[in-house]
Design an enzyme around this catalytic site. Structure first.
Site, mmCIF file in Angstrom:
data_model
loop_
_atom_site.group_PDB
_atom_site.id
_atom_site.type_symbol
_atom_site.label_atom_id
_atom_site.label_comp_id
_atom_site.label_asym_id
_atom_site.label_seq_id
_atom_site.Cartn_x
_atom_site.Cartn_y
_atom_site.Cartn_z
ATOM 1 N N LYS A 47 0.727 -1.238 0.064
ATOM 2 C CA LYS A 47 -0.105 0.000 0.225
ATOM 3 C C LYS A 47 0.876 1.174 0.046
ATOM 4 C CE LYS A 47 -0.472 -0.646 5.175
ATOM 5 N NZ LYS A 47 -1.346 -0.995 5.947
ATOM 6 N N ARG A 145 -11.525 -0.978 13.352
ATOM 7 C CA ARG A 145 -11.457 -0.354 12.625
ATOM 8 C C ARG A 145 -12.493 -0.869 11.410
ATOM 9 N NH1 ARG A 145 -5.137 0.470 10.176
ATOM 10 N NH2 ARG A 145 -5.481 -1.889 9.321
ATOM 11 N N HIS A 174 -6.612 -8.178 12.205
ATOM 12 C CA HIS A 174 -5.238 -7.153 12.456
ATOM 13 C C HIS A 174 -4.905 -6.711 13.940
ATOM 14 C CE1 HIS A 174 -2.459 -4.551 10.840
ATOM 15 N NE2 HIS A 174 -3.167 -3.493 11.123
ATOM 16 N N ARG A 230 1.606 -10.719 6.892
ATOM 17 C CA ARG A 230 1.535 -9.895 6.022
ATOM 18 C C ARG A 230 2.523 -8.408 6.528
ATOM 19 N NH1 ARG A 230 -3.987 -10.361 8.110
ATOM 20 N NH2 ARG A 230 -3.371 -8.322 9.243
ATOM 21 N N TYR A 274 13.558 30.962 8.039
ATOM 22 C CA TYR A 274 12.320 31.474 8.429
ATOM 23 C C TYR A 274 12.586 31.555 10.192
ATOM 24 C CZ TYR A 274 10.166 30.990 3.988
ATOM 25 O OH TYR A 274 10.134 30.797 2.473
ATOM 26 N N CYS A 321 12.587 24.572 5.059
ATOM 27 C CA CYS A 321 11.653 25.226 4.124
ATOM 28 C C CYS A 321 10.848 24.116 3.265
ATOM 29 C CB CYS A 321 12.239 26.243 3.234
ATOM 30 S SG CYS A 321 13.329 27.427 4.163
ATOM 31 N N ASP A 323 10.904 23.820 0.203
ATOM 32 C CA ASP A 323 11.762 23.352 -1.130
ATOM 33 C C ASP A 323 13.365 23.308 -0.790
ATOM 34 O OD1 ASP A 323 9.296 23.553 -2.680
ATOM 35 O OD2 ASP A 323 9.745 25.580 -2.336
HETATM 36 C C1 LIG Z 1 -0.826 -1.822 6.907
HETATM 37 C C2 LIG Z 1 -0.959 -3.204 7.332
HETATM 38 C C3 LIG Z 1 0.023 -4.186 7.314
HETATM 39 C C4 LIG Z 1 1.339 -4.070 7.374
HETATM 40 O O1 LIG Z 1 1.984 -3.374 8.669
HETATM 41 P P1 LIG Z 1 3.284 -3.139 9.120
HETATM 42 O O2 LIG Z 1 3.281 -2.589 10.664
HETATM 43 O O3 LIG Z 1 3.951 -2.416 8.105
HETATM 44 O O4 LIG Z 1 3.989 -4.718 8.681
HETATM 45 C C5 LIG Z 1 -0.749 -5.609 7.554
HETATM 46 N N1 LIG Z 1 -2.003 -5.889 7.483
HETATM 47 C C6 LIG Z 1 -2.699 -4.723 7.530
HETATM 48 C C7 LIG Z 1 -4.338 -4.999 7.540
HETATM 49 C C8 LIG Z 1 -2.247 -3.492 7.315
HETATM 50 O O5 LIG Z 1 -3.237 -2.274 7.164
#
Ligand SMILES: *Cc1c(COP(=O)(O)O)cnc(C)c1O
Length: 382
Positions: A47, A145, A174, A230, A274, A321, A323
Site C-alpha cells: 500500500k 477499524r 489485524h 503480512r 524563517y 523550508c 523546497d
Molecule cells: C498496513 C497493514 C499491514 C502491514 O503493517 P506493518 O506494520 O507495516 O507490517 C498488515 N496488515 C494490514 C491489514 C495493514 O493495514
C-alpha cells in the site's frame, strides 16, 4: 575553500534530489522473512506506493520471486497493478463501497468482506456479472477499524457458506498492539481469532487461509504466523517501533539523496531561515540543499535532523523550508553538485529510517510514505 566549481549533475537527472531503491535488497528481505515464518507464506504489503518504494516495480520483483500474494489498501492500487500487467493475487485490505465491487470482479482483485451486508453485495454483483468473486473475511478482534466483531462473526461465516458466487479463500484479522513491549492485547486478539476459527472445526470444514501477523507480530508472536503473514515495514527493512528488537537481518532498501546547490559563509551571530531560530554561534560554512517539507522532509525535524556529506554527519540548521534546507558544515568543504545523503547510506554514518522517525516524532511507516511523488525514484538491481 570556496565552491566555485561546476555542478556534476548528470544530464538525465532533471532534479538532484531522488530516491534510490535497491530491488535486490527487497528480494533479500522477502527471503529472510519467508525463511523465518516457514511453513507460513508471505504476503508483502504494497500500500501507499509500496511504502514509497514504487508499487509496480516492487510487485514485479515479488512476482519473479514467486510470492503467493500481495496486499494493498485501496482498489485503485490494485487496479494500477493490473494496468501494468501484474498478475499476482492481490488482496485489497481496506473498506469498500458497493459501487466499487464490479471493478474488483473485472480485474480479478480479492475483496475483504468485512460484514454480512458487504458479503451479500459482493454475492449479488458476482451473480449479476457472472464472474465469481474471491474474498477474505475480515474479523475485528480488537482494532475497531473494519471487520465484523469477533463476538458476532459467526453470522458472517455462516453467510459465507451459503454464497454461490463467492469463493472464501481467506480469513484475517489485524493487531492493534503487536509492536508493543507488552503483548497481552495481541495475545487476546489472537485468542479471539482462534475462537472464531473454531467455527470450521465444529463443522469439520477446512478453514480458509488464515492470516493475522503484521511486522510486529512476525517479529514477536510466532504463534500468530498461521498460513500467511503480512509484512509491511519489515519487508522495507525497518522496525515497526522502537520497542521491537531488530531480530531479523533485513536491510533498508531505500536511500534518499540530493546534491549541494548553493554554498556560502554565514557570519557569527547571523540567523538562518524563517523565524531566525538558529543563529550561527561562530562563522560557519553553510550549504543549501534542494529538498524540503514539500517533498516529505518533515518540518518537524527542524533543529534535529542531520545529513551526510562525504561520509560525515552535519546538522540541518534553521527551519526546514518547503523546497530547501540549510546545512552547517563548520570549517569543512563541500562543492556545488556534491552528493548528500538524507536517509540511508552505509556503515556507521548511515541515517536509518528509525532515526529519521525519531527526529520527526513519528514511526518509520510515516517517514517512508511521506516521501512524495515530487521525488523521482531510481532503481538498482532486480
Ligand atoms: C498496513 C497493514 C499491514 C502491514 O503493517 P506493518 O506494520 O507495516 O507490517 C498488515 N496488515 C494490514 C491489514 C495493514 O493495514
Amino acid at each position: 575553500m570556496t565552491a566555485l566549481n561546476e555542478p556534476t549533475i548528470a544530464a538525465d537527472e532533471p532534479r538532484p534530489t531522488r530516491v534510490e531503491v535497491d530491488l535486490d535488497v527487497l528480494a533479500d528481505n522477502y527471503r529472510v522473512i519467508a525463511a523465518h515464518v516457514a511453513p507460513a507464506r508471505v504476503m508483502p504489503i504494497l500500500k501507499a506506493n509500496a511504502y514509497g518504494h514504487g508499487l509496480v516495480e516492487v510487485a514485479r520483483v515479488l512476482e519473479r520471486l514467486g510470492a503467493p500474494y500481495v496486499g494493498v489498501a485501496y482498489l485503485e492500487e490494485g487496479l494500477r497493478l493490473r494496468q501494468h500487467g501484474v498478475r499476482l493475487p492481490v488482496l485489497v485490505l481496506g473498506g469498500i463501497l458497493g459501487s466499487q465491487i464490479p471493478r474488483f470482479l473485472e480485474h480479478g482483485l480479492t475483496l475483504a468482506a468485512s460484514s454480512v451486508d458487504k458479503l451479500r453485495a459482493i454475492e449479488e454483483h458476482a451473480a449479476a456479472l457472472g464472474r465469481p468473486a474471491t474474498v477474505h473475511l475480515k474479523i475485528d478482534t480488537g482494532m475497531e477499524r473494519i471487520g465484523v466483531h469477533w463476538y458476532s462473526a459467526e453470522a458472517l461465516l455462516e453467510a459465507s457458506l451459503r454464497c454461490r458466487h463467492v469463493r472464501v479463500e481467506g480469513i484475517f484479522t489485524h493487531f492493534a498492539n503487536a509492536d508493543a513491549p507488552d503483548l497481552a492485547h495481541a495475545r487476546l486478539q489472537l485468542e479471539r481469532f482462534a475462537e472464531v476459527l473454531r467455527f470450521y472445526e465444529r463443522r469439520s470444514l477446512p478453514p480458509p487461509l488464515r492470516h493475522a501477523a503484521n511486522s510486529g507480530a512476525i517479529l514477536q508472536l510466532r504463534e500468530s504466523h498461521l498460513d500467511l503473514v503480512r509484512p509491511g515495514i519489515l519487508f522495507y527493512g525497518a522496525r515497526p517501533s522502537a520497542d521491537v528488537p531488530a531480530s531479523l537481518p533485513v536491510r533498508q532498501a531505500l536511500r534518499w539523496l540530493t546534491r549541494v546547490v548553493f554554498f556560502k559563509v554565514v557570519k557569527a551571530g547571523h540567523p538562518v531561515s524563517y523565524g531566525g531560530e538558529w543563529v550561527a554561534p561562530a562563522e560557519t560554512r553553510v550549504v543549501t540543499l534542494p529538498v524540503g517539507y514539500g517533498d516529505g522532509y518533515a518540518r518537524a525535524m527542524s533543529g534535529r535532523a542531520e545529513v551526510i556529506v562525504h561520509g560525515k554527519r552535519y546538522p540541518v540548521v534553521g527551519r526546514i523550508c518547503m523546497d530547501q534546507i540549510m546545512v552547517s558544515i563548520g570549517r569543512d568543504s563541500a562543492y556545488n553538485g556534491d552528493e548528500v545523503v538524507l536517509l540511508g547510506g552505509e556503515g556507521d554514518t548511515a541515517i536509518p529510517i528509525e532515526q529519521m522517525a525519531a527526529w520527526a516524532g513519528t514511526i518509520a511507516h510515516e517517514i517512508l510514505t511521506s516521501i512524495n511523488t515530487r521525488v523521482p525514484r531510481v532503481y538498482r538491481g532486480g
